[in-house]
Design a protein around this motif. Sequence first.
Motif, PDB file in Angstrom:
ATOM      1  N   ARG A  64      24.134   1.873   5.221  1.00  0.00           N
ATOM      2  CA  ARG A  64      25.129   1.746   4.156  1.00  0.00           C
ATOM      3  C   ARG A  64      24.535   1.115   2.905  1.00  0.00           C
ATOM      4  O   ARG A  64      25.102   1.244   1.804  1.00  0.00           O
ATOM      5  N   LEU A  65      23.413   0.434   3.041  1.00  0.00           N
ATOM      6  CA  LEU A  65      22.729  -0.120   1.884  1.00  0.00           C
ATOM      7  C   LEU A  65      21.897   0.948   1.167  1.00  0.00           C
ATOM      8  O   LEU A  65      21.862   1.015  -0.058  1.00  0.00           O
ATOM      9  N   VAL A  66      21.252   1.814   1.955  1.00  0.00           N
ATOM     10  CA  VAL A  66      20.372   2.836   1.389  1.00  0.00           C
ATOM     11  C   VAL A  66      21.160   4.052   0.874  1.00  0.00           C
ATOM     12  O   VAL A  66      20.784   4.670  -0.125  1.00  0.00           O
ATOM     13  N   ALA A  67      22.262   4.397   1.544  1.00  0.00           N
ATOM     14  CA  ALA A  67      23.011   5.610   1.201  1.00  0.00           C
ATOM     15  C   ALA A  67      23.389   5.708  -0.279  1.00  0.00           C
ATOM     16  O   ALA A  67      23.194   6.771  -0.900  1.00  0.00           O
ATOM     17  N   PRO A  68      23.941   4.666  -0.906  1.00  0.00           N
ATOM     18  CA  PRO A  68      24.292   4.795  -2.331  1.00  0.00           C
ATOM     19  C   PRO A  68      23.087   5.057  -3.218  1.00  0.00           C
ATOM     20  O   PRO A  68      23.209   5.736  -4.248  1.00  0.00           O
ATOM     21  N   GLN A  69      21.928   4.525  -2.833  1.00  0.00           N
ATOM     22  CA  GLN A  69      20.718   4.768  -3.610  1.00  0.00           C
ATOM     23  C   GLN A  69      20.299   6.236  -3.525  1.00  0.00           C
ATOM     24  O   GLN A  69      19.890   6.838  -4.513  1.00  0.00           O
ATOM     25  N   LEU A  70      20.407   6.805  -2.337  1.00  0.00           N
ATOM     26  CA  LEU A  70      20.076   8.220  -2.171  1.00  0.00           C
ATOM     27  C   LEU A  70      21.052   9.089  -2.959  1.00  0.00           C
ATOM     28  O   LEU A  70      20.667  10.069  -3.602  1.00  0.00           O
ATOM     29  N   GLU A  71      22.314   8.711  -2.900  1.00  0.00           N
ATOM     30  CA  GLU A  71      23.331   9.463  -3.635  1.00  0.00           C
ATOM     31  C   GLU A  71      23.092   9.397  -5.134  1.00  0.00           C
ATOM     32  O   GLU A  71      23.198  10.409  -5.847  1.00  0.00           O
ATOM     33  N   ALA A  84       0.818  -1.208   0.000  1.00  0.00           N
ATOM     34  CA  ALA A  84       0.000   0.000   0.000  1.00  0.00           C
ATOM     35  C   ALA A  84       0.851   1.258   0.000  1.00  0.00           C
ATOM     36  O   ALA A  84       0.586   2.201  -0.740  1.00  0.00           O
ATOM     37  N   THR A  85       1.888   1.266   0.830  1.00  0.00           N
ATOM     38  CA  THR A  85       2.679   2.483   0.970  1.00  0.00           C
ATOM     39  C   THR A  85       3.597   2.726  -0.216  1.00  0.00           C
ATOM     40  O   THR A  85       3.761   3.862  -0.656  1.00  0.00           O
ATOM     41  N   LEU A  86       4.195   1.683  -0.755  1.00  0.00           N
ATOM     42  CA  LEU A  86       5.124   1.877  -1.855  1.00  0.00           C
ATOM     43  C   LEU A  86       4.409   2.208  -3.153  1.00  0.00           C
ATOM     44  O   LEU A  86       5.023   2.708  -4.093  1.00  0.00           O
ATOM     45  N   THR A 125      12.668   0.718  -2.994  1.00  0.00           N
ATOM     46  CA  THR A 125      12.070  -0.095  -4.042  1.00  0.00           C
ATOM     47  C   THR A 125      13.100  -0.605  -5.038  1.00  0.00           C
ATOM     48  O   THR A 125      12.770  -1.419  -5.906  1.00  0.00           O
ATOM     49  N   ALA A 126      14.346  -0.133  -4.944  1.00  0.00           N
ATOM     50  CA  ALA A 126      15.395  -0.598  -5.851  1.00  0.00           C
ATOM     51  C   ALA A 126      15.564  -2.110  -5.699  1.00  0.00           C
ATOM     52  O   ALA A 126      15.680  -2.607  -4.573  1.00  0.00           O
ATOM     53  N   PRO A 127      15.577  -2.861  -6.790  1.00  0.00           N
ATOM     54  CA  PRO A 127      15.664  -4.326  -6.706  1.00  0.00           C
ATOM     55  C   PRO A 127      16.844  -4.825  -5.892  1.00  0.00           C
ATOM     56  O   PRO A 127      16.716  -5.768  -5.112  1.00  0.00           O
ATOM     57  N   ALA A 173       9.281  20.773   3.202  1.00  0.00           N
ATOM     58  CA  ALA A 173       9.618  20.352   1.845  1.00  0.00           C
ATOM     59  C   ALA A 173      10.790  19.372   1.846  1.00  0.00           C
ATOM     60  O   ALA A 173      10.806  18.398   1.078  1.00  0.00           O
ATOM     61  N   ILE A 174      11.766  19.601   2.715  1.00  0.00           N
ATOM     62  CA  ILE A 174      12.906  18.679   2.819  1.00  0.00           C
ATOM     63  C   ILE A 174      12.458  17.354   3.401  1.00  0.00           C
ATOM     64  O   ILE A 174      12.882  16.283   2.954  1.00  0.00           O
ATOM     65  N   LEU A 175      11.582  17.395   4.400  1.00  0.00           N
ATOM     66  CA  LEU A 175      11.074  16.164   4.987  1.00  0.00           C
ATOM     67  C   LEU A 175      10.326  15.333   3.941  1.00  0.00           C
ATOM     68  O   LEU A 175      10.513  14.108   3.857  1.00  0.00           O
ATOM     69  N   ARG A 176       9.499  15.981   3.154  1.00  0.00           N
ATOM     70  CA  ARG A 176       8.748  15.255   2.126  1.00  0.00           C
ATOM     71  C   ARG A 176       9.679  14.704   1.055  1.00  0.00           C
ATOM     72  O   ARG A 176       9.500  13.577   0.574  1.00  0.00           O
ATOM     73  N   ARG A 177      10.673  15.509   0.688  1.00  0.00           N
ATOM     74  CA  ARG A 177      11.641  15.066  -0.318  1.00  0.00           C
ATOM     75  C   ARG A 177      12.435  13.865   0.198  1.00  0.00           C
ATOM     76  O   ARG A 177      12.655  12.893  -0.523  1.00  0.00           O
ATOM     77  N   GLY A 178      12.842  13.905   1.460  1.00  0.00           N
ATOM     78  CA  GLY A 178      13.573  12.787   2.043  1.00  0.00           C
ATOM     79  C   GLY A 178      12.727  11.531   2.103  1.00  0.00           C
ATOM     80  O   GLY A 178      13.225  10.412   1.904  1.00  0.00           O
ATOM     81  N   ALA A 179      11.437  11.687   2.394  1.00  0.00           N
ATOM     82  CA  ALA A 179      10.532  10.536   2.436  1.00  0.00           C
ATOM     83  C   ALA A 179      10.394   9.905   1.059  1.00  0.00           C
ATOM     84  O   ALA A 179      10.434   8.676   0.904  1.00  0.00           O
ATOM     85  N   GLU A 180      10.243  10.751   0.035  1.00  0.00           N
ATOM     86  CA  GLU A 180      10.090  10.235  -1.324  1.00  0.00           C
ATOM     87  C   GLU A 180      11.371   9.566  -1.812  1.00  0.00           C
ATOM     88  O   GLU A 180      11.341   8.496  -2.423  1.00  0.00           O
ATOM     89  N   LEU A 181      12.515  10.177  -1.531  1.00  0.00           N
ATOM     90  CA  LEU A 181      13.785   9.565  -1.907  1.00  0.00           C
ATOM     91  C   LEU A 181      13.976   8.216  -1.213  1.00  0.00           C
ATOM     92  O   LEU A 181      14.475   7.260  -1.802  1.00  0.00           O
ATOM     93  N   SER A 182      13.571   8.145   0.042  1.00  0.00           N
ATOM     94  CA  SER A 182      13.661   6.888   0.787  1.00  0.00           C
ATOM     95  C   SER A 182      12.784   5.827   0.146  1.00  0.00           C
ATOM     96  O   SER A 182      13.190   4.656   0.007  1.00  0.00           O
ATOM     97  N   ARG A 183      11.577   6.212  -0.225  1.00  0.00           N
ATOM     98  CA  ARG A 183      10.670   5.261  -0.862  1.00  0.00           C
ATOM     99  C   ARG A 183      11.275   4.718  -2.151  1.00  0.00           C
ATOM    100  O   ARG A 183      11.239   3.506  -2.405  1.00  0.00           O
ATOM    101  N   GLU A 184      11.854   5.613  -2.955  1.00  0.00           N
ATOM    102  CA  GLU A 184      12.478   5.191  -4.206  1.00  0.00           C
ATOM    103  C   GLU A 184      13.662   4.264  -3.938  1.00  0.00           C
ATOM    104  O   GLU A 184      13.854   3.254  -4.629  1.00  0.00           O
ATOM    105  N   ALA A 185      14.482   4.617  -2.950  1.00  0.00           N
ATOM    106  CA  ALA A 185      15.657   3.805  -2.635  1.00  0.00           C
ATOM    107  C   ALA A 185      15.268   2.409  -2.187  1.00  0.00           C
ATOM    108  O   ALA A 185      15.894   1.407  -2.561  1.00  0.00           O
TER     109      ALA A 185
END
Length: 322
Positions: A47-54, A9-11, A276-278, A262-274
């Motif tokens: 350390r797993l999520v950081a490269p995705q955010l970058e 539901a969330t993703l 979902t990365a396979p 706006a930064i909080l929302r952006r961070g949440a969206e970036l986290s969601r994208e990261a």
Amino acid sequence: MQRRTLLAATLSAPLALPARAQDSWPQRPVSLLVPWAPGGSNDIVARLVAPQLEGRTGQPFVVENRPGGGGSIGMGVAMRARPDGQALLVSSASNHVFHPLISGELGYDVREAFEAMAMWVDVPNVVVVNPAVPARTLPELLDLVRRTRGGMSFGSSGVGSSNHLAGELLRLRTGLDLTHVPYRGGGPVLSDLIAGTIPIGMMNLPTVIPPAEAGRVRILAVCTAERVSLRPDLPTVMEAGVPDYAVRSWTGLFAPKGTPPAILRRGAELSREALTAPQVQSRLRETGSEVIWMDGARTDAFVRDEYARWAPIIRAANVKIE
């Protein structure tokens, strides 16, 4: 709601963000402050999520370990950071619920000192022993503790950590003589557990999977309310005969109070994208962790609910910082 249903539901529900907010942050490197030593579950996830955010922002996301004080040292560094999104806290149940309830001496209310940005993952806790311990199941271990004069000791990643509370709840529910030995993170616990310095470890599953597969430690049970998909052969502590037992550990992302929405929302969206990365989902499944992404508002409500649940348990167990 079951965790898999929650994930689906969330993703599947992207956040509505102003284009300017999406483009403006970050414009400089971001520090991800982990208030535990390297090698623990929070460190692994960060350390797993950081490269995705970058990769999604073009800016470095640098993991910085600030261990000590049951997580309070790193928390303090994050709290005092400027609320501009350049220093974020990778926090957990230990930092945001357990340690504040136990210590009562932080000098601030964690729930009010930080802005919730996003929930990342649910990390199972497990009961682990050195292979020399003559117990292959949790009932056998509990019987061994019962028959051992003076009881036995268990190690955790620090006073007020989810591992610590997992052991204290086990003591409370069984009435056994279990003595807590605090460390400065999951890595140091694992080292002493493998060396036989301590017989029992209450640990996060991601930390112990590699040494367990190598036969250097033995996992007896999971502390979750239900079995985990990675190791369905492992019984829960409740299935092993301990009533009303479940400890939930999680990892999420938080920012200092006053960080722009706006930064909080952006961070949440970036986290969601990261998340979902396979490659991220595959690696998390390998470690037994499950994605439970939530936006900031839902994460804040979740943290407050956890406070309400654990406050009476901690009082009943008489857990204190010596």
